[in-house]
Design a protein around this motif. Sequence first.
Motif, short mmCIF file in Angstrom:
data_model
loop_
_atom_site.label_atom_id
_atom_site.label_comp_id
_atom_site.label_asym_id
_atom_site.label_seq_id
_atom_site.Cartn_x
_atom_site.Cartn_y
_atom_site.Cartn_z
N LEU A 21 0.83 -1.20 0.00
CA LEU A 21 0.00 0.00 0.00
C LEU A 21 0.87 1.26 0.00
CD1 LEU A 21 -2.81 1.42 0.35
CD2 LEU A 21 -2.35 1.31 2.80
N LEU A 22 1.88 1.28 0.87
CA LEU A 22 2.76 2.46 0.96
C LEU A 22 3.56 2.66 -0.33
CD1 LEU A 22 4.02 2.15 4.64
CD2 LEU A 22 2.31 3.73 3.73
N VAL A 23 3.99 1.57 -0.96
CA VAL A 23 4.72 1.67 -2.22
C VAL A 23 3.79 2.20 -3.31
CG1 VAL A 23 5.81 0.32 -4.08
CG2 VAL A 23 6.46 -0.06 -1.69
N ASN A 24 2.56 1.69 -3.35
CA ASN A 24 1.61 2.10 -4.39
C ASN A 24 1.19 3.56 -4.27
OD1 ASN A 24 1.48 -0.21 -5.96
ND2 ASN A 24 -0.11 -1.13 -4.68
N ILE A 25 1.14 4.09 -3.08
CA ILE A 25 0.76 5.50 -2.94
C ILE A 25 1.98 6.42 -2.92
CG2 ILE A 25 -1.45 5.00 -1.83
CD1 ILE A 25 -0.20 5.76 0.85
N GLY A 26 3.17 5.84 -3.13
CA GLY A 26 4.38 6.63 -3.25
C GLY A 26 5.01 7.09 -1.96
N MET A 27 4.65 6.47 -0.83
CA MET A 27 5.21 6.88 0.45
C MET A 27 6.44 6.07 0.85
SD MET A 27 1.95 7.81 2.82
CE MET A 27 3.01 8.38 4.12
N TYR A 28 6.77 5.03 0.07
CA TYR A 28 7.89 4.19 0.43
C TYR A 28 8.57 3.66 -0.83
CZ TYR A 28 10.68 0.58 2.66
OH TYR A 28 11.73 -0.18 3.08
N MET A 113 10.71 3.15 20.18
CA MET A 113 11.43 3.17 18.90
C MET A 113 11.40 4.55 18.26
SD MET A 113 10.76 -0.38 16.91
CE MET A 113 9.08 -0.74 17.30
N LEU A 114 10.40 5.34 18.60
CA LEU A 114 10.33 6.72 18.11
C LEU A 114 11.00 7.70 19.06
CD1 LEU A 114 6.62 6.98 16.90
CD2 LEU A 114 8.65 6.90 15.47
N VAL A 115 10.72 7.54 20.34
CA VAL A 115 11.13 8.54 21.33
C VAL A 115 12.61 8.46 21.69
CG1 VAL A 115 10.70 9.34 23.68
CG2 VAL A 115 8.78 8.63 22.25
N LEU A 116 13.11 7.27 21.97
CA LEU A 116 14.50 7.16 22.42
C LEU A 116 15.51 7.63 21.36
CD1 LEU A 116 14.39 3.86 24.49
CD2 LEU A 116 14.50 6.21 25.32
N PRO A 117 15.41 7.18 20.09
CA PRO A 117 16.38 7.68 19.11
C PRO A 117 16.30 9.20 18.91
CG PRO A 117 15.30 5.73 18.27
CD PRO A 117 14.58 6.12 19.52
N GLY A 122 19.02 12.38 18.42
CA GLY A 122 18.51 13.48 17.61
C GLY A 122 17.97 13.05 16.25
N GLN A 123 17.67 11.77 16.09
CA GLN A 123 17.11 11.31 14.82
C GLN A 123 15.68 11.82 14.68
OE1 GLN A 123 17.84 7.04 15.27
NE2 GLN A 123 19.03 7.17 13.39
N GLN A 124 15.30 12.16 13.47
CA GLN A 124 13.98 12.72 13.22
C GLN A 124 12.93 11.61 13.11
OE1 GLN A 124 13.46 16.05 13.40
NE2 GLN A 124 15.59 15.99 14.03
N PHE A 125 11.72 11.94 13.50
CA PHE A 125 10.62 10.98 13.50
C PHE A 125 10.35 10.33 12.14
CE2 PHE A 125 9.23 13.35 17.41
CZ PHE A 125 9.46 12.30 18.28
N PRO A 126 10.39 11.08 11.03
CA PRO A 126 10.10 10.44 9.74
C PRO A 126 11.02 9.27 9.41
CG PRO A 126 9.97 12.80 9.50
CD PRO A 126 10.53 12.54 10.87
N THR A 127 12.28 9.32 9.85
CA THR A 127 13.19 8.20 9.57
C THR A 127 12.91 7.01 10.47
OG1 THR A 127 14.88 9.02 11.09
CG2 THR A 127 15.03 9.75 8.79
N LEU A 128 12.26 7.24 11.60
CA LEU A 128 11.98 6.18 12.57
C LEU A 128 10.58 5.58 12.39
CD1 LEU A 128 13.37 8.15 15.62
CD2 LEU A 128 14.54 6.31 14.39
#
Length: 149
Positions: A21-28, A113-117, A122-128
Amino acid sequence: MPGYRVHISGAIVAGLLVLLLLVNIGMYIIDPQQVAILIVLCVLGALFPDIDTDSKGKRIFYSGMLILSLALIYFEEFRWAAYLGVLAILPGVSAHRGWTHTWWAMLLVPMPMLVLPYYVYGQQFPTLLPYYVAFVTGYFSHLLLDKEF
C-alpha cells in the motif's frame, strides 16, 4: 486461539500488505535490507502479546531479543542494550491476556522506537516511523487474529 505459526503468518501478510500500500501511494521506496528489518519487526510485534505465557512464540521472541542485545553489546551500544532489557521484562509483570492484549499497548509498546532515538541521538521521527509502523502492524495482526477488536 491461534498459535505462533498463525501469528507469524498473519504478521507477514499484514506487513506485506501495508508495505505494498505504501509503495503504491508513493510513500515508500523498497530497500531490500530495510524491508527485511521491517518484516522482522512486524513478526516481533505479532509475537509480543503472547510473551507473558510459556509458549513457542515467547521463546522465538526472546531468542531474537537475546541476539539483538548481544549485537548491541558487541557494538558497544550499552545504552540501547539497557533500554531493550527494560522493555523485554515488561510483560512479565502481568497476567496472560492482560495489558499486552489491548489496543493502547499496541500503540504504546513500540513508542520507544520513536522517542529514544529522537532524544538520545537526535534522529527525526520520519526516519523512525517505518519501524514503529512495522511493529504496530504485527501487533495489530495479533490482536485481530485473537478477535480482540
